[in-house]
Design an enzyme around this catalytic site. Structure first.
Site, PDB file in Angstrom:
ATOM      1  N   GLU A 153       0.734  -1.321   0.080  1.00  0.00           N
ATOM      2  CA  GLU A 153      -0.204   0.052   0.044  1.00  0.00           C
ATOM      3  C   GLU A 153       0.717   1.270   0.184  1.00  0.00           C
ATOM      4  O   GLU A 153       0.875   2.106   1.141  1.00  0.00           O
ATOM      5  CB  GLU A 153      -0.840   0.026   1.185  1.00  0.00           C
ATOM      6  CG  GLU A 153      -2.043  -1.188   1.062  1.00  0.00           C
ATOM      7  CD  GLU A 153      -2.917  -1.083   2.373  1.00  0.00           C
ATOM      8  OE1 GLU A 153      -2.537  -0.471   3.371  1.00  0.00           O
ATOM      9  OE2 GLU A 153      -4.007  -1.779   1.899  1.00  0.00           O
ATOM     10  N   GLU A 309      -6.820  -7.920  -0.726  1.00  0.00           N
ATOM     11  CA  GLU A 309      -7.035  -7.911   0.887  1.00  0.00           C
ATOM     12  C   GLU A 309      -8.533  -7.495   0.993  1.00  0.00           C
ATOM     13  O   GLU A 309      -8.809  -6.409   0.515  1.00  0.00           O
ATOM     14  CB  GLU A 309      -6.194  -6.824   1.829  1.00  0.00           C
ATOM     15  CG  GLU A 309      -4.605  -7.223   1.719  1.00  0.00           C
ATOM     16  CD  GLU A 309      -4.159  -6.144   2.604  1.00  0.00           C
ATOM     17  OE1 GLU A 309      -4.597  -5.474   3.412  1.00  0.00           O
ATOM     18  OE2 GLU A 309      -2.823  -5.983   2.427  1.00  0.00           O
TER      19      GLU A 309
END
Ligand code: GAL
Length: 673
Positions: A153, A309
């Site tokens: 991320e 995710e």
């Protein structure tokens, strides 16, 4: 079907992040046995393992990873191998304290949590190339490794860096971008407040300042940060590619990312992947999920993508972390698949006993395998397995919603006419209207080729370049229907007001001029009379001057009382609609209904809350029906329901909260013009 890079896996990938270094060795055997029970086919390994992989600088301990990868492979579980660079180890910060990130207020961010080092620090860049290269060298040919997962991320928890090295790199970046100080001064409008720079060494970054930083500087700083992060990605990607040929990804956060312009990032990865978490305060969080999924598919150019995710139940990082109710995880996962994902992955496989995320749900919760969550994980694994054949099939849309990170960066700066008019809020409101109407959408950049869409919606185009505006005007000219929401085409790429006034570059397409913004006070409302229908508006109104457009809605009350509020302009072969106020999801319904009629779009027609999306394959179509309602809902289909394996011929009832996926050879409507 076109060939594109994809990990060597059968069917739809299923699994999650796996962090076994947190557990004794005997737990690993239990893990893989339970993974098999759950139908897990892929796990992401090593994402935060730098301290375990390189315990001291330049000396690697990969024996545990060798053993883990062999164990997973022996059990038929493939690996998405992470590089651990989102969490440099203690030795790194001890050796290179000047590589720490400095926040805008000058705070130096220390070790003991997670987050990358300074993107501009040469020591960090060297270290990430070394660890990524080492892993790739060792595991390029390991049969378990089907893909690479660079970093984690980008942009969170740190992206911006105000350290002296970053500021030095910023000046170099600015020289490249602007060429000369004169050009920089002109672009930033530094004549205002006496900010003119006469020496490159005096050029500052938008750190803490007595008042509002120069907004054009802020906008360039966002671009600089984005590019620096991407450079770090490329260093790792290229270090891997020097040894290994498996596809490479990094996990995005569509619609939640700030520092990363995902249109550009998507060009750098082999496979687009996304993380998505429900926002607990939002009781309709499934709409935000759908938005993120459509945005991810769109940045991927319509190609399949990976849901890297999401959560089985509660997260741990919101104020109140609401647990998912029975069936909710399945609805979430299926909605992602419906919108083009070919992988369903979670954070994480086994809940951590220690550390900051011990209250985060997992596939295997603290309660163990005899738990509701694990039973649902096993059922979902079975269902995902039954959907193998839809891999590679595509979603099609007749509507594009414009989304530009540059406009987000610019619109959400300080000292706008109203803080209450936000980029993400407007995108969500228009998206939600389309979602509730059962209209499938793509997202697009204002400068993309839009000619394949019947309708283009611009909910938040505060920053619109002259090229973007010309593209939209050409689109209308060529027969498209354009719907533009208020506060649009206000500034150019330097956050400077367009010559000719607010909205000037869209005047031909919309047939209106905006003379003045007339924001409303907090709590104040006004009314729009739309062809006799009364719609409540708040936050914003405008003094609109009609320049050829037809007035479809008029303000009643508020500062714009009696003035045009909603307009339609026939331009070339198409039409440009303008909504000059903030309408909520409900009030947007009649506006959108009129726009659909204009554009020749037939909304889905299913009951609100039954999410129906079609994926188109070579030989069949796959219709997902996700029932978010508290009552059953029915759908007319001919084909096969894949989760139950039952043939369907006509009306099929989907129980409250349930999901059905149909294979049908009767093509539902859809497709471009
Ligand atoms: C993600 C992150 C994961 C984990 C998760 C918790 O943003 O990538 O490592 O922290 O959030 O929800």
């Amino acid at each position: 079907m076109t060939v594109f890079p994809w990990p060597a896996l059968d069917g739809i990938a299923y699994g999650g992040d796996y962090n076994p270094e947190q557990w004794p060795r005997d737990v690993w055997d239990e893990d893989v046995a339970l993974m098999r029970d759950a139908g897990v086919s892929l796990v992401s390994v090593g994402i935060f393992s730098w301290a375990a992989l390189e315990p001291s600088e330049g000396s690697f301990d990969l024996a545990w990873l060798d053993e883990l990868l062999d164990l997973l492979h022996a059990n038929g579980i493939a690996v998405d191998l992470g590089t651990p660079t989102a969490s440099p180890p203690a030795w790194f910060f001890a050796a290179y304290p000047e590589a720490r990130v400095v926040a805008a207020d000058g705070t130096v961010l220390g070790f003991g949590s997670r987050g990358m080092a300074s993107h501009a620090a040469p020591e960090y860049r060297t270290a990430i190339a070394r660890v990524a290269g080492q892993l790739a060298h060792r595991y390029a040919d390991h049969p378990a490794v089907v893909m690479w997962h660079v970093h984690n991320e980008y942009g969170v928890p740190v992206g911006e860096d105000f350290s002296p090295r970053s500021v030095a790199a910023w000046r170099v970046w600015l020289q490249r971008r602007h060429g000369s100080l004169d050009a920089l001064n002109a672009a930033w409008g530094t004549a205002f407040w006496g900010q003119t720079f006469h020496d490159w060494e005096h050029v500052v970054a938008p750190a803490a300042m007595p008042s509002v930083p120069n907004p054009a500087m802020r906008l360039d700083w966002a671009r600089y940060t984005d590019e620096q992060l991407r450079e770090c990605f490329r260093i790792e990607r290229d270090a891997i590619r020097a040894h290994a040929s498996q596809p490479i990804t990094t996990n995005f956060m569509a619609h939640q990312s700030w520092n990363t312009d995902l249109w550009t990032w998507a060009q750098e990865v082999d496979v687009v992947s996304d993380d998505h978490y429900l926002w607990s305060p939002d009781s309709d969080a499934q709409v935000g999920l759908a938005l993120a999924a459509d945005l991810t598919r769109s940045v991927a150019g319509g190609r399949p993508w990976m849901l890297m995710e999401h959560s089985t139940s509660a997260v741990n990082w919101q104020g109140v972390n609401v647990a998912k109710r029975p069936g909710e995880m399945e609805r979430n996962a299926m909605a992602h698949l419906a919108r083009g994902a070919d992988a369903v992955m979670f954070f994480q496989w086994r809940a951590s006993r220690s550390g900051a995320e011990k209250f985060h749900s997992a596939m295997l919760p603290h309660a163990g395998p005899r738990s509701r969550v694990f039973r649902e994980v096993v059922t979902l694994g079975d269902h995902v397995g039954r959907l193998a054949e839809l891999r590679g099939s595509r979603v099609r849309a007749e509507v594009a919603v414009l989304y530009d990170w540059e406009s987000l960066w610019a619109q959400d700066l300080e000292w706008r006419p109203s803080d209450a008019l936000g980029f993400r809020e407007r995108v969500r409101a228009y998206y939600e209207r389309l979602w509730r109407d059962g209209v499938t959408v793509d997202f697009a950049h204002p400068e993309h080729d839009l000619s394949g869409y019947r309708l283009v919606v611009a909910p938040a185009s505060y920053l619109l370049t002259a090229e973007g505006a010309a593209n939209l005007t050409r689109y209308v000219d060529g027969g498209g229907t354009l719907l533009v929401s208020c506060f649009a085409a206000v500034v150019d790429e330097h956050d400077a007001v367009h010559p000719g006034g607010f909205g000037a570059p869209l005047r031909d397409a919309l047939g209106v001029a905006v003379e003045e913004f007339l924001p409303l006070r907090t709590g104040e409302t006004c009314v729009v009379d739309l062809d006799g229908e009364v719609l409540e508006a708040d936050v914003w109104s405008e003094h609109l001057v009609v320049d050829g457009a037809e007035v479809r809605g008029t303000y009643r009350g508020g500062p714009a009382d009696g003035m045009p509020a909603v307009t339609r302009h026939a331009h070339g072969a198409g039409a440009g609609w303008y909504v000059s106020t903030r309408l909520g999801v409900g009030a947007l319904a009649p506006v959108l209904a009129a726009v659909y009629r204009d554009a020749g779009i037939e909304p889905g027609g299913q009951p609100e809350g039954l999410e129906v999306v079609t994926r188109h394959g070579d030989d069949a179509d796959y219709v997902f029906a996700v029932n978010h309602r508290a009552e059953p809902a029915a759908l007319d289909v001919v084909g096969m329901e894949l989760l139950s394996g039952k043939p369907v011929d006509g009306e099929f009832e989907i129980p409250a909260g349930d999901v059905a996926v149909f294979r049908t050879t009767q093509r539902p409507q859809g497709g471009g013009r």
